[in-house]
Design a protein around this motif. Structure first.
Motif, PDB file in Angstrom:
ATOM      1  N   ILE A 225      41.644  24.531  51.023  1.00 51.99           N
ATOM      2  CA  ILE A 225      41.462  25.495  49.939  1.00 51.99           C
ATOM      3  C   ILE A 225      41.726  26.882  50.521  1.00 51.99           C
ATOM      4  CG2 ILE A 225      39.786  26.576  48.408  1.00 51.99           C
ATOM      5  CD1 ILE A 225      40.650  23.909  47.376  1.00 51.99           C
ATOM      6  N   GLN A 249      36.127  22.839  49.283  1.00 54.12           N
ATOM      7  CA  GLN A 249      36.772  21.998  50.291  1.00 54.12           C
ATOM      8  C   GLN A 249      36.206  20.580  50.239  1.00 54.12           C
ATOM      9  OE1 GLN A 249      39.148  23.488  51.972  1.00 54.12           O
ATOM     10  NE2 GLN A 249      39.661  22.145  53.684  1.00 54.12           N
ATOM     11  N   TRP A 270      44.716  25.231  46.216  1.00 54.23           N
ATOM     12  CA  TRP A 270      44.659  24.107  47.154  1.00 54.23           C
ATOM     13  C   TRP A 270      46.029  23.955  47.798  1.00 54.23           C
ATOM     14  CZ3 TRP A 270      43.542  18.385  45.288  1.00 54.23           C
ATOM     15  CH2 TRP A 270      43.431  17.548  46.418  1.00 54.23           C
TER      16      TRP A 270
END
Length: 787
Positions: A225, A249, A270
């Motif tokens: 992330i 995450q 992401w």
């Protein structure tokens, strides 16, 4: 439940399709929801509850228009049908082992009328299933199949700029989607027809068994992330968060639930750190009134979305995001409170995934986001290592490029088009020959292009496709593709079936020659390469001039056709093609050869010169007297139009023919730079590249095995092996690659002034190794000292 997909053999007389019932599914009846109109999008779920009195192994043959996803007892069976044309509409066959008792079949079928993918052909919505060896009736049209129309699905155009034709974004509203109306009886749309003794061809889908395996379907993930913030998802991206949000995450990597408070907006980026093609599947709880948008992109853009022209596709370093803009395509999910799992109706592609959540008056818990990878099960069975360790990263990029562009067809790019083009596909097939023993997608591509001739007489530029597109230069390349398959794979019956198509195609071109010495301007788009100024490129339709590159490409096609006719015992046809080739070569030399420059001009006025023309002339083998000076001019002239990612394949082929591995290795610096710029798959063209995943740029993997190691077929069917290595500056290399009879191993290492070679050929396969004018016979396992 045990399940497997299998394929039926194509009928011996395919022209009898819809005249006689070739396959069990021809006894089935197409059904549809009674209230669906063919000129609107529709999303339906067909269902059948049944009870087996005893255990049974049932074979089900299934198809739909456009797409189906079939489950049995809520377990995934398969998805399809594989894309094709209306005259060869695919059906899938599944073998299910079911226990006694109650069972349920479900098929979600969707049909797009507007914003349809260009690769999707269609007639109208419909579904058909026919079962064999079942103790109870499971067939559509006779068994009590129910159908419900799924509401709550809307589509919208993606904001991606340029030629973007993969279909729409989907918006799924759980409140309507998960509360469907009462199911109704599915009605017969197209009854099973009787055999026609008079030869009448029934209208509708002409069903044909797909030879492909089921696509890969597995969860993928990984990555990081890069930021989490409350910001406008269309605005500039902030700098990377030095400590990635642990909650986000854990959500994307480990499936740990994440709760977003009420009345909150949050955007997360992401970075998958790899290129993926996958169906997004989101599971949520609560959050009535929330909105979750999941968009995909290959890279972030330097300029905002409203930018036009080539600036609109400037991306810079692919790993960098700070200050850039995210523009993507994807899906929006609208939760309604209860626990829901929603999946997009089509797969998405890219490296970066932007997740934007806007909650209403209730908090939303994101339970899980699964990315279900989909692609052809095409794995890298080859190995190439050498003294240049940077090749390892190039290989990873090339392999991933092939995999991401291999689905129900090969495709040019998974993000923008998802269309199978002849020129791209030839290079993808050649790369797959050295990479894997899996051949079914190669056969599929060759036959699809052969079927495309029915529209114009020519092999179409891309297929299947709506609308059609014609490039006569790409049509010529199909002949080279067929020759490739005949030599690299041992499938003579398949190739022989395609020869009639090759002959018809060549006659279309020969009709243009007539009494002329050269091909005149040709119909369609004479595409050659993404090179501004190259003759005939980017000029759809006749432009009133004659070009060397189109005639030289046709010369290569005639030569390949002659080799194929020889291989299958048609000497008179081989001689016919060679005679035409000799005559054409003489005309090309007379018209385009410039003695002073030792090169072939592209145009009649001898003002334009390109690497493309020199490569095609030298690869043809029809100009032996001038090959040496022409090759020297190719590698020294500083004013040539240069090949780009795609056509550099032919440049490397030319280097291989002249034993210049040093020039091949030097050219691969372009791919090393790609890796350094953060690419995970090959780019389409020099910067600013539109597509970051174009498998025509995976051809260095082919050249590592076939040009640097020099491993190529010596005969049709790869019955013998030729190894003609050209290591250039590489001090050692190892190649392991598939062969129809097994695996070829070849090691070459410099030791002082000598080279040591180790060769292992499959049992029963012989070969020859060429080195510095000497020839060494090969069989089995051998060690050689080369001087």
């Amino acid at each position: 439940m045990n399940m497997e997909r299998f394929s039926l053999r194509p009928a011996a007389l395919p022209a009898d399709t819809n005249i006689r019932r070739h396959y069990p599914i021809n006894h089935g009846k197409w059904v549809v929801h009674p209230d669906i109109h063919p000129q609107e999008d529709s999303f339906c779920r067909y269902s059948l509850d049944f009870e087996l009195p005893e255990a049974a192994t049932i074979e089900m043959h299934v198809s739909a228009d456009n797409r189906f996803e079939l489950t049995c007892d809520e377990m995934y069976v398969g998805m399809g049908p594989d894309r094709s044309d209306l005259a060869h509409w695919s059906f899938h066959s599944y073998r299910l082992e079911l226990a006694p008792g109650k069972h349920c079949l479900h098929a979600v079928v969707h049909y797009l009328y507007k914003d349809y993918p260009y690769a999707q052909t269609s007639i109208q919505p419909g579904f058909v299933l026919y079962a064999e060896h079942s103790p109870v009736d499971l067939n559509t049209g006779t068994a009590p199949w129910k159908v419900v129309r799924l509401q709550g699905v809307r589509t919208e155009r993606a904001l991606v700029k340029g030629f973007f034709v993969v279909g729409p974004n989907y918006i799924l509203d759980a409140a309507a989607y998960c509360h469907p109306a009462e199911p109704v009886d599915a009605v017969v749309l197209c009854p099973a027809g009787d055999d026609s003794s008079g030869g009448s061809i029934l209208r509708g889908w002409r069903l044909y068994p797909s030879c492909l395996p089921e696509q890969v379907r597995r969860s993928v993930g990984g990555g990081t992330i890069r930021f989490v913030a409350d910001l406008d998802p269309a605005g500039p991206i902030p700098a990377d968060d030095p400590t990635p949000d642990k909650a986000w995450q854990a959500f994307v990597l480990d499936g740990q639930a994440l709760t977003i408070p009420a009345n909150t907006r949050v955007t997360a980026l992401w970075d998958l750190e790899a290129y993926h093609t996958a169906y997004p599947e989101l599971t949520t709880t609560g959050g009535a009134g929330a909105r979750v948008t999941i968009l995909w992109s290959e890279a972030c853009l330097v300029h905002p979305a409203e930018t036009t022209g080539t600036d609109a596709r400037v991306k810079g370093h692919r790993n960098e995001i700070a200050g850039k803009y995210f523009v993507g395509n994807g899906d929006t999910f609208l939760p309604d409170g209860p626990r829901r799992t929603l999946q997009s109706f089509w797969w998405r592609a890219g490296r970066y995934v932007q997740i934007t959540v806007q909650t209403g008056d209730a908090p939303l818990t994101l339970e899980r986001l699964r990315l279900l990878e989909t692609r052809m099960p095409l794995e890298n069975e080859s190995t190439f290592t050498c003294s240049d360790t940077a090749f390892t990263d190039i290989i990873q990029v090339c392999v991933r490029g092939i995999q991401m562009c291999a689905h129900e067809t090969y495709m040019d790019c998974p993000y923008y088009e998802q269309l199978m083009y002849v020129g791209d596909t030839r290079l993808q097939m050649l790369t797959s020959y050295v990479m894997s023993g899996e051949d079914r997608l190669n056969q599929r591509g060759i036959e699809l292009f052969d079927w495309s001739r029915r529209e114009t007489g020519y092999v179409l530029e891309r297929y299947p496709s709506t609308p059609f597109q014609l490039s006569t230069t790409f049509a010529m390349i199909w002949v080279l593709m067929l020759r490739d398959h005949a030599w690299w794979r041992d499938e003579p019956d398949f190739v022989k079936m395609r020869l009639k198509g090759m002959r018809c195609l060549l006659e279309e071109f020969k009709a243009h020659l007539g009494d002329h010495d050269l091909l005149p301007p040709l119909p369609g788009w004479s595409f050659m390469d993404w090179v501004p100024g190259l003759s005939a490129v980017n000029s759809p339709g006749p432009d009133g001039s004659v070009h060397a590159v189109t005639n030289l490409l046709f010369l290569n096609a005639l030569h390949a056709a002659a080799e194929l006719e020889d291989a299958f015992g048609e000497k008179h046809l081989a001689d016919y093609n060679r005679d035409r080739a000799v005559h054409l070569a003489a005309s090309i030399h007379r018209t385009f050869w410039n003695e002073e420059r030792s090169m072939f001009a592209d145009d009649l006025s001898h003002t334009v010169y390109s690497e493309h023309a020199q490569c095609l002339a030298l690869l043809s083998g029809y100009f032996p007297e001038i090959e040496a000076p022409c090759f020297q001019a190719l590698i020294t002239a500083d004013d040539l139009l240069r090949t780009t990612v795609y056509f550099s394949f032919y440049l490397l082929e030319t280097f291989q023919r002249f034993g210049r591995g040093d020039l091949i290795v030097e050219k691969l610096d372009f791919w090393k730079d790609m890796v350094q710029m953060g690419f995970k798959t090959p780019m389409e063209m020099p910067e600013p590249s539109r597509s970051d995943c174009h498998a025509w740029g995976s051809h260095p993997l082919f050249h590592m095995h076939a040009s640097l190691a020099g491993i190529r077929p010596g005969d049709p069917g790869f019955k013998s092996v030729i190894i003609n290595p050209s290591p250039g500056p590489l001090g050692e290399m190892h190649s392991k690659m598939p062969h129809p009879a097994g695996t070829i191993h070849f090691d070459l290492a410099k030791r002082g002034s000598d080279w040591l070679a180790n060769v292992i050929l499959p049992d029963g396969v012989q070969g020859q190794l060429f080195w510095e004018g000497s020839v060494h016979a090969l069989q089995g396992r051998q060690k050689l000292v080369l001087r």
